[in-house]
Design a protein around this motif. Structure first.
Motif: not given
Length: 246
Positions: A79-82, A214-216, A226-229, A235-237
């Motif tokens: 990711l670009d930013d932690v 899920i590839p996307s 990804t960021k969206e992932g 949310s899971n946590v």
């Protein structure tokens, strides 16, 4: 004769330089004394500033700490930013509710349970009020002996409980692809609920729920979200963490 005259001129020049230097020192000393006197009435403002800074420090230290102890998933690999890793989104959720918790990201890419075991004492210097344990995925992908993985995780849990008995521990469950065979995969999955039950830990059933495979929602390696992932991981946590924080 010319040489003597030059020496005489040099001595006079040195004497003049010393005189100018001494005058400059006296002037500087006088100026310093004057400045000290003129600053005296400001001492009240200085004390007020110190008092304000002290109060700010006290307020900051009243916040409790949520320490995320994990691997590349916690660290936000790729990711670009932690801050775009799921612990960063957890901090946003905490802030939105005005809860006094500070998230500490102690994730290291490539970390195994063995590596975590070796650095747990150092991480515990963070004095966690809530400890999120997210390790084991790299063990599974490398085919590490299951009993070793389980023992290492137990060691980390014991280390936290021994040093901070009141710290609440959340264990992030993990699953792996069946590359190592179905038996290994099933036993690996069961490590996490078994440890949670044995140690009375709060369990996130599967950290990568609705993201893994899920590839996307994953980067080009198909492993790291990804960021969206990461928003979904958060949310899971959050679903199990919020009751712990309250």
């Amino acid at each position: 004769m010319l040489k003597l005259k030059n020496n005489h001129l040099l001595k006079n020049s040195n004497n003049q330089s010393r005189t100018i230097f001494l005058k400059f020192c006296y002037f500087s000393l006088a100026l310093l004394l004057f400045s000290c006197k003129s600053d005296a009435p400001k001492s009240d403002n200085t004390s007020k500033t110190i008092e304000t800074e002290t109060k700010t420090t006290v307020v900051a230290t009243t916040s409790k700490r949520v320490v995320f102890f994990g691997d590349s998933l916690t660290a936000g690999y790729g990711l670009d930013d932690v801050e775009n890793a799921f612990p960063g989104f957890i901090q946003q959720k905490i802030d939105s509710l005005g809860l006094k918790y500070i998230v500490v990201n102690s994730g290291i890419s490539g970390e195994t349970t063995s590596g975590g075991k070796n650095r747990i004492d150092w991480v515990l210097n963070q004095k966690p009020d809530v400890f999120i344990l997210e390790l084991g995925a790299n063990d599974g992908l490398r085919g590490v002996n299951l009993s070793e993985t389980k023992n290492n995780l137990q060691f980390i849990v014991d280390a936290v409980k021994t040093k901070y008995p009141d710290t609440k521990i959340v264990l992030a469950g993990m699953q792996i692809p069946p590359n190592m065979g179905q038996d290994y995969t099933s036993e690996f999955k069961n490590i996490f609920p078994d440890l949670a039950k044995k140690n009375n830990l709060t369990l996130v059933p599967f950290l990568l729920e609705n993201v893994g495979g899920i590839p996307s929602l994953n980067q080009s390696d198909g492993i790291h979200p990804t960021k969206e992932g990461h928003k979904i991981l958060a949310s899971n946590v959050w679903e199990v963490l919020l009751p712990v924080l309250k």
